[in-house]
Design an enzyme around this catalytic site. Sequence first.
Site, PDB file in Angstrom:
ATOM      1  N   ASP A 165       0.088  -7.814   1.680  1.00 19.27           N
ATOM      2  CA  ASP A 165       0.494  -6.234   1.660  1.00 19.27           C
ATOM      3  C   ASP A 165       2.097  -6.195   1.798  1.00 19.27           C
ATOM      4  O   ASP A 165       2.367  -5.155   2.328  1.00 19.27           O
ATOM      5  CB  ASP A 165      -0.329  -5.372   2.800  1.00 19.27           C
ATOM      6  CG  ASP A 165      -0.185  -4.121   2.650  1.00 19.27           C
ATOM      7  OD1 ASP A 165       0.104  -3.429   1.583  1.00 19.27           O
ATOM      8  OD2 ASP A 165      -0.280  -3.279   3.872  1.00 19.27           O
ATOM      9  N   SER A 209       4.828   2.405   7.864  1.00 17.37           N
ATOM     10  CA  SER A 209       4.517   1.197   7.111  1.00 17.37           C
ATOM     11  C   SER A 209       5.666   0.817   6.435  1.00 17.37           C
ATOM     12  O   SER A 209       6.301   1.595   5.504  1.00 17.37           O
ATOM     13  CB  SER A 209       3.097   1.390   6.295  1.00 17.37           C
ATOM     14  OG  SER A 209       2.089   1.614   7.137  1.00 17.37           O
ATOM     15  N   HIS A 258       0.767  -1.367   0.086  1.00 14.21           N
ATOM     16  CA  HIS A 258      -0.097   0.001   0.277  1.00 14.21           C
ATOM     17  C   HIS A 258       0.779   1.103  -0.068  1.00 14.21           C
ATOM     18  O   HIS A 258       0.410   2.308  -0.458  1.00 14.21           O
ATOM     19  CB  HIS A 258      -1.111   0.088   1.277  1.00 14.21           C
ATOM     20  CG  HIS A 258      -0.463   0.312   2.490  1.00 14.21           C
ATOM     21  ND1 HIS A 258      -0.094  -0.390   3.410  1.00 14.21           N
ATOM     22  CD2 HIS A 258       0.063   1.461   3.092  1.00 14.21           C
ATOM     23  CE1 HIS A 258       0.369  -0.114   4.600  1.00 14.21           C
ATOM     24  NE2 HIS A 258       0.459   1.242   4.426  1.00 14.21           N
TER      25      HIS A 258
END
Length: 225
Positions: free
Chosen positions: A92, A169, A62
């Site tokens: 992901d 992230s 993402h």
Amino acid sequence: SAAEDLRRTAIVRAIESCRDSVVNIHGEKVVSDESSDDERRVNGMGTGVIIDCRGYAVTNFHVVDGVRDIEATLASGRTVAARLISHDRRTDLAVIKIDSATPLPVISTGTSSDLLIGETVLALGNAFGYEHTVTRGIISALHRNVDVNSTQRYEDLIQTDASINPGNSGGPLLNINGQMIGINVAVRAGAQGIGFAIPVDSVLKIVASLLSVERVDHTWHGIVC
């Protein structure tokens, strides 16, 4: 001196040993406005971890999804181009290739098979655009399943109270020895002290598949673990 030795704690040494293998990822992406049919351009950001000296790095999908021109800022401050090599939307995870004429430092990897509830962990990443931010916490729980939305579900995550913010992230969750034991992936909206990471054993297994001979130009990449 003795006073200086007291300052160089295990945490300081752990961060020093791995910070050069952590990169800050940024680039412009187009996102859809859910309240209308309009699209808008935003500056995406995240973190990546170099897993092979030739410039292969792992991050969250993402982070780079929809980013046309991926840029990675190295610990030296130098910004270089990168490109998406392969990804797995379900977990992901993504692998990017950073352009570099010289070998890049590789993260030291541990194992997530023997993690202890309560052990000290460190998160390192591009938190809200503040590059190479370090936070400390403990492992709060193991084997957490997290529903992010109706289409995205993470399974078997590490839960930690180390502060993890947007931009973290794709960055590493480290043990006190400076070994990567997870990839930071999600924060519970509205919560404090609840962050999640994908266990490193799962990450390496998925990355090996993403860089398999069959998937990437029939070339063996030989990830260093």
